[in-house]
Design an enzyme around this catalytic site. Structure first.
Site, PDB file in Angstrom:
ATOM      1  N   LEU A  24     -29.565 -30.932  17.345  1.00 31.64           N
ATOM      2  CA  LEU A  24     -28.589 -29.970  17.862  1.00 31.64           C
ATOM      3  C   LEU A  24     -27.200 -30.277  17.317  1.00 31.64           C
ATOM      4  O   LEU A  24     -26.928 -31.372  16.849  1.00 31.64           O
ATOM      5  CB  LEU A  24     -28.568 -30.031  19.387  1.00 31.64           C
ATOM      6  CG  LEU A  24     -29.875 -29.624  20.095  1.00 31.64           C
ATOM      7  CD1 LEU A  24     -29.736 -29.811  21.589  1.00 31.64           C
ATOM      8  CD2 LEU A  24     -30.235 -28.193  19.777  1.00 31.64           C
ATOM      9  N   CYS A  25     -26.324 -29.289  17.441  1.00 31.97           N
ATOM     10  CA  CYS A  25     -24.933 -29.416  17.043  1.00 31.97           C
ATOM     11  C   CYS A  25     -24.299 -30.630  17.741  1.00 31.97           C
ATOM     12  O   CYS A  25     -24.554 -30.810  18.926  1.00 31.97           O
ATOM     13  CB  CYS A  25     -24.194 -28.143  17.432  1.00 31.97           C
ATOM     14  SG  CYS A  25     -22.435 -28.222  17.211  1.00 31.97           S
ATOM     15  N   PRO A  26     -23.495 -31.458  17.108  1.00 30.32           N
ATOM     16  CA  PRO A  26     -23.008 -31.353  15.733  1.00 30.32           C
ATOM     17  C   PRO A  26     -23.802 -32.196  14.741  1.00 30.32           C
ATOM     18  O   PRO A  26     -23.336 -32.413  13.635  1.00 30.32           O
ATOM     19  CB  PRO A  26     -21.604 -31.930  15.868  1.00 30.32           C
ATOM     20  CG  PRO A  26     -21.778 -33.042  16.842  1.00 30.32           C
ATOM     21  CD  PRO A  26     -22.868 -32.600  17.789  1.00 30.32           C
ATOM     22  N   MET A  27     -24.984 -32.669  15.117  1.00 33.00           N
ATOM     23  CA  MET A  27     -25.692 -33.613  14.244  1.00 33.00           C
ATOM     24  C   MET A  27     -26.028 -33.073  12.846  1.00 33.00           C
ATOM     25  O   MET A  27     -25.877 -33.799  11.863  1.00 33.00           O
ATOM     26  CB  MET A  27     -26.945 -34.157  14.951  1.00 33.00           C
ATOM     27  CG  MET A  27     -26.638 -35.023  16.159  1.00 33.00           C
ATOM     28  SD  MET A  27     -25.322 -36.217  15.876  1.00 33.00           S
ATOM     29  CE  MET A  27     -26.122 -37.319  14.722  1.00 33.00           C
TER      30      MET A  27
END
Lengths: 87, 180
Positions: A24-27
């Site tokens: 998921l964001c920000p990965m």
């Protein structure tokens, strides 16, 4: 085998791939930023992600960091983003 | 008026933009809350900003300082009230409650389960990721004084122990400044 992708009317060679499935964001962005440093300037990176936000985020990230956003392909909730390292 | 004259202000503006393009953009975030959800939001923004090439500073103050307390820190505060506070407000990255539905730990436990199913980084992982990306950590010395928190009780990742002036100096140079 060498991987290529059709974007618009161009055929582009893919030099490296980054698997961000399930992240998921920000990965995906964090990993992309790190991966881009590993490839050479001019090379193309393919980022595979299941995060819907990446469609909007990646062009912005490329613009902010001075890299070239080439395009995004999507199929069944999977997104494949292509970008070229310029800096 | 000739065409070239009309273009001059535009050219000047473009020059200005190009000059600024070289300077780094900055983000400053005040982490006031010590709750898992809010803290993770702060770390998400910080790691995202750092990955965009922005300089980022996190200023941990009040309950936010709990994030940086060692998980095994001893309560060394002196005085009845500070000792009581230290006992009730243990802190530590692994002990942060949810701001909603904590439910004596059950809700937080479930949220952590869900987050790990979605491969979301934990607070500990976010702390090391932020440091790898060059995010600066500042700890508020006022909070340390009031709550009786010694340097030894805090994690080694802290870059600076500062007051409000240092934070303001950083914030002044930042185009993004948040209070979480």
């Amino acid at each position: 085998m060498e991987e290529t992708v059709e974007i618009g009317d161009k055929t582009i060679k893919v030099d490296a791939e980054l698997d961000c499935f399930g992240l998921l964001c920000p990965m995906p962005i964090v990993k992309t930023a790190a991966k881009v440093k590993e490839i050479d300037v001019g090379q193309v990176l393919k980022v595979a992600s299941t995060d819907l936000g990446i469609k909007e985020d990646m062009p912005v990230w490329c613009a902010e960091t001075g890299n070239e956003f080439l395009g995004v392909k999507e199929a069944d909730g999977e997104y494949f983003v292509y970008l070229r390292r310029l800096v | 008026m000739s065409d070239s004259k009309a273009k001059e202000p535009v050219a000047a503006a473009m020059n200005e933009i190009q000059k600024n393009a070289g300077t780094k953009k900055k983000v400053t975030i005040v982490v006031f809350s010590g709750e898992l959800d809010k803290v993770l939001a702060a770390f998400n923004i910080a790691t995202g900003a750092a990955s965009m090439g922005m300089e980022c500073t996190l200023f941990f103050t009040f309950w936010g300082l709990n994030v940086l307390k060692k998980n095994d820190a001893k309560n060394t505060a002196s005085g009845l009230m500070k000792r009581m506070l230290g006992r009730m407000n243990k802190g530590g990255s692994q002990r942060l409650p949810l701001s909603k539905f904590h439910m004596r730990g059950l809700g937080t436990w479930m949220m952590k389960k869900l987050m790990s199913q979605h491969k979301m980084p934990t607070v500990d992982e976010m702390i090391s990721l932020s440091k790898e990306l060059g995010v600066q950590f500042m700890a508020c010395t006022i909070t340390m004084g009031i709550m009786g928190i010694e340097k030894e009780a805090l994690r080694p990742e802290i870059d600076k122990f500062v007051g409000v002036v240092t934070y303001l100096a950083e914030a002044q140079e930042s185009s993004v400044n948040l209070f979480i």
